[in-house]
Design an enzyme around this catalytic site. Structure first.
Site, PDB file in Angstrom:
ATOM      1  N   CYS A 209      17.794  22.688 -11.174  1.00 18.01           N
ATOM      2  CA  CYS A 209      18.830  22.440 -10.148  1.00 18.01           C
ATOM      3  C   CYS A 209      18.109  22.638  -8.824  1.00 18.01           C
ATOM      4  O   CYS A 209      18.202  23.697  -8.213  1.00 18.01           O
ATOM      5  CB  CYS A 209      19.981  23.435 -10.294  1.00 18.01           C
ATOM      6  N   ALA A 211      17.694  20.770  -5.731  1.00 19.05           N
ATOM      7  CA  ALA A 211      17.940  20.336  -4.347  1.00 19.05           C
ATOM      8  C   ALA A 211      18.497  21.471  -3.483  1.00 19.05           C
ATOM      9  O   ALA A 211      19.277  22.278  -3.992  1.00 19.05           O
ATOM     10  CB  ALA A 211      18.912  19.168  -4.353  1.00 19.05           C
ATOM     11  N   PRO A 212      18.098  21.549  -2.214  1.00 19.36           N
ATOM     12  CA  PRO A 212      17.243  20.607  -1.473  1.00 19.36           C
ATOM     13  C   PRO A 212      15.745  20.855  -1.612  1.00 19.36           C
ATOM     14  O   PRO A 212      14.963  20.275  -0.870  1.00 19.36           O
ATOM     15  CB  PRO A 212      17.691  20.834  -0.029  1.00 19.36           C
ATOM     16  N   GLY A 213      15.343  21.714  -2.528  1.00 22.43           N
ATOM     17  CA  GLY A 213      13.911  21.843  -2.800  1.00 22.43           C
ATOM     18  C   GLY A 213      13.246  23.054  -2.185  1.00 22.43           C
ATOM     19  O   GLY A 213      12.019  23.141  -2.166  1.00 22.43           O
ATOM     20  N   LYS A 215      13.101  26.242  -3.279  1.00 15.79           N
ATOM     21  CA  LYS A 215      12.330  27.025  -4.248  1.00 15.79           C
ATOM     22  C   LYS A 215      11.249  26.155  -4.888  1.00 15.79           C
ATOM     23  O   LYS A 215      10.175  26.642  -5.232  1.00 15.79           O
ATOM     24  CB  LYS A 215      13.258  27.648  -5.291  1.00 15.79           C
ATOM     25  N   ASP A 231      17.907  17.194  -9.942  1.00 15.18           N
ATOM     26  CA  ASP A 231      19.209  17.554  -9.372  1.00 15.18           C
ATOM     27  C   ASP A 231      20.158  16.402  -9.650  1.00 15.18           C
ATOM     28  O   ASP A 231      19.750  15.244  -9.700  1.00 15.18           O
ATOM     29  CB  ASP A 231      19.123  17.829  -7.865  1.00 15.18           C
ATOM     30  N   ASP A 257      21.433  14.795 -14.674  1.00 15.40           N
ATOM     31  CA  ASP A 257      22.231  15.951 -15.094  1.00 15.40           C
ATOM     32  C   ASP A 257      21.376  16.800 -16.042  1.00 15.40           C
ATOM     33  O   ASP A 257      20.977  16.323 -17.110  1.00 15.40           O
ATOM     34  CB  ASP A 257      23.485  15.408 -15.804  1.00 15.40           C
ATOM     35  N   ASP A 276      18.326  27.568 -11.100  1.00 16.77           N
ATOM     36  CA  ASP A 276      19.014  28.091  -9.905  1.00 16.77           C
ATOM     37  C   ASP A 276      20.409  27.476  -9.949  1.00 16.77           C
ATOM     38  O   ASP A 276      20.684  26.450  -9.337  1.00 16.77           O
ATOM     39  CB  ASP A 276      18.235  27.653  -8.656  1.00 16.77           C
ATOM     40  N   CYS A 329      23.204  32.644  -6.312  1.00 16.66           N
ATOM     41  CA  CYS A 329      23.380  33.329  -5.022  1.00 16.66           C
ATOM     42  C   CYS A 329      24.801  33.887  -4.994  1.00 16.66           C
ATOM     43  O   CYS A 329      25.540  33.667  -4.041  1.00 16.66           O
ATOM     44  CB  CYS A 329      23.068  32.404  -3.851  1.00 16.66           C
TER      45      CYS A 329
HETATM   46  C1  LIG Z   1      21.980  26.626  -5.764  1.00 13.49           C
HETATM   47  S1  LIG Z   1      21.723  24.937  -5.528  1.00 13.49           S
HETATM   48  C2  LIG Z   1      19.986  24.797  -5.781  1.00 13.49           C
HETATM   49  C3  LIG Z   1      19.136  25.245  -4.597  1.00 13.49           C
HETATM   50  C4  LIG Z   1      17.658  24.917  -4.798  1.00 13.49           C
HETATM   51  N1  LIG Z   1      17.141  25.513  -6.015  1.00 13.49           N
HETATM   52  C5  LIG Z   1      16.798  25.367  -3.643  1.00 13.49           C
HETATM   53  O1  LIG Z   1      16.194  26.431  -3.690  1.00 13.49           O
HETATM   54  O2  LIG Z   1      16.719  24.638  -2.641  1.00 13.49           O
HETATM   55  C6  LIG Z   1      22.360  24.279  -7.031  1.00 13.49           C
HETATM   56  C7  LIG Z   1      22.075  22.801  -7.220  1.00 13.49           C
HETATM   57  O3  LIG Z   1      22.488  22.456  -8.544  1.00 13.49           O
HETATM   58  C8  LIG Z   1      22.805  21.085  -8.537  1.00 13.49           C
HETATM   59  N2  LIG Z   1      23.526  20.795  -9.787  1.00 13.49           N
HETATM   60  C9  LIG Z   1      24.803  21.095 -10.113  1.00 13.49           C
HETATM   61  N3  LIG Z   1      25.081  20.686 -11.361  1.00 13.49           N
HETATM   62  C10 LIG Z   1      23.939  20.126 -11.851  1.00 13.49           C
HETATM   63  C11 LIG Z   1      23.593  19.523 -13.097  1.00 13.49           C
HETATM   64  N4  LIG Z   1      24.476  19.421 -14.081  1.00 13.49           N
HETATM   65  N5  LIG Z   1      22.335  19.049 -13.254  1.00 13.49           N
HETATM   66  C12 LIG Z   1      21.431  19.159 -12.240  1.00 13.49           C
HETATM   67  N6  LIG Z   1      21.714  19.707 -11.034  1.00 13.49           N
HETATM   68  C13 LIG Z   1      22.947  20.191 -10.849  1.00 13.49           C
HETATM   69  C14 LIG Z   1      23.590  20.920  -7.245  1.00 13.49           C
HETATM   70  O4  LIG Z   1      23.601  19.557  -6.824  1.00 13.49           O
HETATM   71  C15 LIG Z   1      22.817  21.845  -6.298  1.00 13.49           C
HETATM   72  O5  LIG Z   1      21.891  21.109  -5.532  1.00 13.49           O
END
Ligand SMILES: C[S@@+](CC[C@H](N)C(=O)[O-])C[C@H]1O[C@@H](n2cnc3c(N)ncnc32)[C@H](O)[C@@H]1O
Length: 380
Positions: A209, A211-213, A215, A231, A257, A276, A329
């Site tokens: 997961c 985005a936005p990248g 980590k 993402d 997904d 994440d 978070c």
């Molecule tokens: C907490 S944010 C991630 C932050 C990111 N790791 C960073 O450090 O920049 C959670 C992310 O999970 C994505 N997300 C939610 N459900 C998802 C799924 N089923 N598959 C992939 N990504 C998913 C969301 O679009 C969101 O960008």
């Protein structure tokens, strides 16, 4: 101008519990949503800038005369009545949502989960967030970057191996080396993730997961690995590309997904997985004060169910001996320790590894960082 509008919007949301209680005491019947919002913002401004009260009332009434002329007199009366009796009025607003500026269910949940720390957690969420940088250790040391900042008249303090907290936030364009990828903006708590994942050069790594990248970029700064960044949100996935391009690193970035591996997996297993997970984001309310008011209590259980499914699915993609870092978070244990405990109870071959820096995995929010939860799981 942008900064002033942001301060008005964020300040109103941070203090919404109190402002709504004060407005309820001043209004005798409901008003239209636009007028209601405008009065809340004006009350915030009156409290934040008491010396400019005449200008605030004047500008608020002028705004009402443009949007709802018939309510001009009402707006004027409400704001002047507030000024006449402000201290006594605020003192009468003594409910918990007014005092802490959170919904009651949120206060109850935090108090039940953290009986020793609940007030400091709530108060931390109402602070202004610091601007924290992550120095790209492959390009420059933290000490060197601090010196570069000082040359530009920007004061900062090292609060982690790569984390610098800036004394007064500045526009990112004025950060030396930002466009060249020497530095990124990232909360100090979020900077714990990549080192905990324990990535080594050449490993196959999945950021599920991503985005936005934030980590993902940190992982690539720490080790030259083969990273797949997934993402499910197309617009947010494009931001992973932009962030990695700025840092000068490459990854396989896929919009998919993570719960449907047929769409993104070639069958090969990963040495490290970062999950994440989507969560209530209850640990980052000082950056996103709208979260306090948009979340519903029922979101916690729905998100915990998704988090459990993500753990089950991604665990299948982890190589034997590999490690999966589960992160949120959030400060709600239902999304954190409980999610991990349930996963461990239903999975054989999973082991929870101790984290030296965080005894129970929970980093509670304070003035320096947001709230995060981390659990490192090893596949036997
Ligand atoms: C907490 S944010 C991630 C932050 C990111 N790791 C960073 O450090 O920049 C959670 C992310 O999970 C994505 N997300 C939610 N459900 C998802 C799924 N089923 N598959 C992939 N990504 C998913 C969301 O679009 C969101 O960008």
């Amino acid at each position: 101008m942008r900064a002033a509008v942001q301060d008005l919007a964020y300040g109103t949301l941070r203090n919404l519990g109190l402002l709504e209680a004060v407005l309820a005491a001043l209004l005798h019947k409901p008003v239209k949503p636009a007028l209601y919002a405008l009065l809340l913002a004006a009350l915030y401004q009156l409290r934040a800038r008491p010396r400019a009260s005449h200008t605030t009332v004047d500008q608020a009434v002028r705004a009402v005369s443009r949007t709802e002329p018939a309510a001009k007199g009402l707006a004027n009366a409400v704001l002047r009545n507030y000024l006449r009796d402000a201290d006594a009025l605020v003192a009468r607003c003594d409910s918990e949502p007014a005092h802490y500026s959170y919904p009651q269910w949120w206060i109850d949940r935090v108090r039940a989960a953290w009986p020793q720390h609940w007030e400091s957690i709530l108060n931390a969420g109402n602070l202004h967030p610091p601007m924290t940088l992550r120095v790209n250790c492959r390009r420059i040391t933290t000490a060197q970057y601090l010196a570069t900042l000082a040359e530009r008249g920007i004061s900062g303090e090292a609060i982690g191996p790569q984390a610098i907290m800036i004394e007064r936030p500045v526009p990112i364009e004025s950060l030396p080396g930002f466009s060249a990828g020497e530095v990124s903006v990232q909360d100090a708590g979020a900077q714990l993730a990549a080192p905990l994942l324990d990535v080594h050069p050449g490993m196959r790594v999945l950021d599920a997961c991503a985005a936005p990248g934030g980590k993902a970029g940190h992982i690539l700064e720490l080790a030259d690995c083969a990273l797949t960044a997934l993402d499910s949100d197309p617009a947010r996935t494009r931001r992973i590309d932009d962030n990695l391009a700025r840092l000068g690193y490459a990854a396989r970035v896929v919009c998919a997904d993570c719960l449907a591996p047929a769409g993104w997996s070639d069958g090969a297993l990963f040495d490290r997985i970062l999950l994440d997970a989507p969560c209530t984001a209850s640990g980052v309310v000082k950056r996103h004060p709208d979260i306090k008011w948009l979340r519903r209590e029922s979101d916690i259980a729905s998100l915990a169910a998704v988090q459990g499914r993500m753990l089950d699915t991604l665990w299948q993609r982890l190589a034997p001996g590999g490690k999966l870092l589960y992160a949120t978070c959030s400060v709600f244990p239902q999304e954190n320790a409980h999610t991990v405990e349930s996963f461990l109870a239903r999975s054989s071959g999973a082991r929870l590894l101790p984290l030296a820096a965080l005894a129970d995995g929970q980093l509670l929010p304070d003035a320096q960082h947001d709230g995060f939860f981390y659990a490192l799981l090893e596949k036997k």
